[in-house]
Design an enzyme around this catalytic site. Sequence first.
Site, PDB file in Angstrom:
ATOM      1  N   SER A  14      42.005  28.740  46.577  1.00  0.00           N
ATOM      2  CA  SER A  14      41.333  27.460  46.885  1.00  0.00           C
ATOM      3  C   SER A  14      42.128  26.266  46.361  1.00  0.00           C
ATOM      4  CB  SER A  14      39.900  27.449  46.342  1.00  0.00           C
ATOM      5  OG  SER A  14      39.841  27.915  45.021  1.00  0.00           O
ATOM      6  N   HIS A  67      38.431  36.285  47.157  1.00  0.00           N
ATOM      7  CA  HIS A  67      38.405  35.137  46.228  1.00  0.00           C
ATOM      8  C   HIS A  67      36.936  34.877  45.855  1.00  0.00           C
ATOM      9  CE1 HIS A  67      39.787  31.631  44.198  1.00  0.00           C
ATOM     10  NE2 HIS A  67      39.943  30.793  45.206  1.00  0.00           N
ATOM     11  N   HIS A  92      42.632  41.341  39.169  1.00  0.00           N
ATOM     12  CA  HIS A  92      43.015  39.927  39.223  1.00  0.00           C
ATOM     13  C   HIS A  92      44.512  39.803  39.443  1.00  0.00           C
ATOM     14  CE1 HIS A  92      43.196  35.648  38.247  1.00  0.00           C
ATOM     15  NE2 HIS A  92      41.900  35.644  38.491  1.00  0.00           N
ATOM     16  N   ARG A 152      35.573  34.446  31.144  1.00  0.00           N
ATOM     17  CA  ARG A 152      34.430  33.853  31.854  1.00  0.00           C
ATOM     18  C   ARG A 152      33.367  34.927  32.081  1.00  0.00           C
ATOM     19  NH1 ARG A 152      37.607  31.546  36.925  1.00  0.00           N
ATOM     20  NH2 ARG A 152      38.386  33.685  36.794  1.00  0.00           N
ATOM     21  N   ASP A 187      33.570  37.101  38.695  1.00  0.00           N
ATOM     22  CA  ASP A 187      32.506  37.392  39.666  1.00  0.00           C
ATOM     23  C   ASP A 187      31.696  38.646  39.357  1.00  0.00           C
ATOM     24  OD1 ASP A 187      33.156  35.211  41.356  1.00  0.00           O
ATOM     25  OD2 ASP A 187      34.874  36.326  42.101  1.00  0.00           O
TER      26      ASP A 187
END
Length: 432
Positions: A231, A261, A307, A316, A362
Amino acid sequence: MSAIKQALSRCIPSRREEIANLIKEYGDTVISKVTVKQAFGGMRGVKGLVCDTSFVDPHKGLIIRGIPIAELEDRSAEEIFFLLVVGELPDEKELADLRGELFSHSKVPAYVWKVLRDMPHTAHPMDMLVTAIAILEDRSIFRRRYDEGMRKEDFWEASLEDSLALLGKLPALAAGVYRIRYDKGDVIEPDPSLGWSENFAHMLGNDDPVFADLMRLYMVLHSDHEGGNVSAFTSHVVASALSDPYYAVSAGLSGLAGPLHGLANQECLKFVLEVMARFEGPPTSEQMEEYTWEILNSGRVVPGYGHAVLRATDPRFTAFRGFAHEHFADDPVFQTVEVGFQVIPKVLQEHGKAVSPWPNVDAGSGALLYHYGITEMRYYTVLFSVSRAMGICAQLVTSRAMMEPITRPKSMTTQHVLREVEEAEGVLMASV
Ligand code: NMX
Ligand code: MLT
């Protein structure tokens, strides 16, 4: 002039000078090389792009302007945006000014609501969000000033103004997408007493303070991830042609809408719910292992794991896990995520394909949203988008401030690669 604009304008001359000197003195120094594997492999690891807003360390994860994300978890979204753009956290006055500035842009024009309401009921929420941003382009100050002959030195100011206008509207727009798409009733007006992310929670229709805190954390954690992710990089390329922030953000978020993504958060919750449906509740480790192998053996990826840059558990993910442990450790959906965390990395290691078997951002975020009643998983990437727009805009404004040129790397045909290999290795390659 807004406080964030003043703060950035103070930094620009010395930063421009530093970069100009670097290029003048050391412009030909080699900082990266490209192998055949990298040219055919998504340019993984090629260092050919500069991004000062944040850096992803393979083992430590996201570092925003030198501060590890774990140290920023209690900050507000507005503080993070200021930090991304300016390089320093705001003082109280600057923060209040930014908050006011964003709120002043929160009104969404009626034609946008009309278009969103007219979209088919099957439209994906990301399609709705990207459409809404694209049709706001008509309001671009950058484009107007460019047409009037704006100087290159001033591009950043108009870019920042567009960014603030767009970011100011995004919580209302995204909350509106949720309410329209899922028939939740009228759109809710923003409350001037609330901050940017708290207002988002409010406009989604949930005034629980813990949910507002989750939204704040969600906005902080997803805000930026250096310059090479799909992005950010897409937006960077689009904006480098001097397309304005509306075009650049809608393009970048179209990339975020891909399952490899940002859409992985939707896919992750789907995976978790499928596991629970199969085993009638949170699975045992053995059941999770069995299900993960099924996914892998059918040629699919396990969403939320692996990743391109990280080589350890994403901090995160750790932050979301900490939030869930604090507020609802017994939640069955979260427990399923926990079993996955214990089992999936081992399975992926045994499978032997993924370079990194660890969870990314995610893997757990959907379970938290689900707990607070946001069960419509196709909406999850919209939440990611609202946050990521901060990083995209910050990168865009800093690129314009540094007067970076159009992005245009050189591509080669496979024939050219074969010839390069022949030259480098002294062998004769068969023609394709
Ligand atoms: N499950 C199964 N296979 C995987 C996974 C996974 N989670 N991750 C990587 N692989 C495979 C990958 O498909 C590739 O296979 P092949 O050689 O057949 O093409 C091989 O392992 C090597 O890939 P990597 O070099 O480890 O990963 P790459 O850098 O190419 O891609 C991702 C990174 C994130 C796209 C990849 O790990 C993935 O598809 N993960 C699942 C989707 C996901 O969670 N995406 C979200 C990323 C975070 N975000 O929000 O953007
Ligand atoms: C992100 O936050 O953009 C993702 O982790 C993907 C990436 O960094 O490539």
